[in-house]
Scaffold this active site. Structure first.
Site, PDB file in Angstrom:
ATOM      1  N   GLY A  70      69.948   0.321 -29.193  1.00 34.51           N
ATOM      2  CA  GLY A  70      68.789   0.404 -28.073  1.00 34.51           C
ATOM      3  C   GLY A  70      68.997  -0.195 -26.719  1.00 34.51           C
ATOM      4  N   GLU A  74      72.124  -4.359 -23.618  1.00 36.69           N
ATOM      5  CA  GLU A  74      72.361  -4.722 -22.063  1.00 36.69           C
ATOM      6  C   GLU A  74      72.138  -6.121 -21.691  1.00 36.69           C
ATOM      7  OE1 GLU A  74      69.936  -1.543 -20.046  1.00 36.69           O
ATOM      8  OE2 GLU A  74      70.674  -0.186 -21.323  1.00 36.69           O
ATOM      9  N   HIS A 101      74.450   1.523 -28.582  1.00 35.95           N
ATOM     10  CA  HIS A 101      74.831   0.589 -27.177  1.00 35.95           C
ATOM     11  C   HIS A 101      75.368  -0.760 -27.888  1.00 35.95           C
ATOM     12  CE1 HIS A 101      72.466   3.700 -25.178  1.00 35.95           C
ATOM     13  NE2 HIS A 101      72.937   3.098 -24.105  1.00 35.95           N
ATOM     14  N   TYR A 120      77.220   5.331 -28.889  1.00 40.76           N
ATOM     15  CA  TYR A 120      76.470   6.136 -28.034  1.00 40.76           C
ATOM     16  C   TYR A 120      77.077   7.032 -27.141  1.00 40.76           C
ATOM     17  CZ  TYR A 120      72.157   8.186 -25.750  1.00 40.76           C
ATOM     18  OH  TYR A 120      71.361   9.290 -25.068  1.00 40.76           O
TER      19      TYR A 120
END
Length: 166
Positions: A70, A74, A101, A120
């Site tokens: 998701g 990050e 991710h 991904y």
């Protein structure tokens, strides 16, 4: 075994929910760590309770690590404590599962050079630049690391991770 999840808001819901329950079904203790206590919410609205904050995690107390995808990775990869937890557990050979991710945290930890894995497809270049031999497969097992691409790969991903935990 004690299994730790590192995640945050905007995790990919099924990439956390399915492994969480699958691992509990196998008899493992499962803990979710994030930036703050309380609850975090996935991209599609599913909320989960946070058991401990990154700064309270002692990696020595955990046997395995799960990194769901998701948008959460990050942000998690920008937290040095979370990255150091992943680095330590991965480097010590503890079982690590990443999907989507999730490997962004391992990229930031600097532990993937020379390893074979998947993610991904949108972060394929990042994986290759980190030294990964990237493979387009539903699941890749390389030593202590089990990686997958997308939610459609969940069953294969957890099947292989559960084998590694036995």
């Amino acid at each position: 075994m004690k299994v730790l999840f590192l995640t945050a808001n905007e995790f990919e819901d099924v990439e956390l929910i399915y492994p969480y329950h699958r691992l509990k079904e196998e008899g493992h203790e499962v803990y979710i760590a994030s930036f703050e206590r309380g609850t975090i919410t996935g991209k599609h609205g599913y909320s989960v309770k946070v058991d401990l904050t990154f700064d309270k995690v002692n990696p020595e107390e955990f046997d395995a690590l799960v990194l769901p995808g998701g948008r959460a990775p990050e942000r998690v990869r920008l937290n040095e404590k979370a990255v150091s937890i992943a680095r330590k557990m991965f480097s010590e050979g503890k079982p690590v599962a990443s999907i989507c991710h999730g490997p962004q945290i391992l990229i930031s930890a600097g532990v993937l050079r020379g390893r074979k894995g998947t993610s991904y497809p949108g972060i394929k270049d990042d994986m290759i630049n980190a030294g990964v031999e990237w493979v387009d497969a539903e699941v890749v097992v390389d030593g202590n690391w089990v990686s997958s691409r997308v939610p459609a790969d969940l069953y294969a991903w957890m099947r292989e991770f559960v084998k590694l935990l036995k």
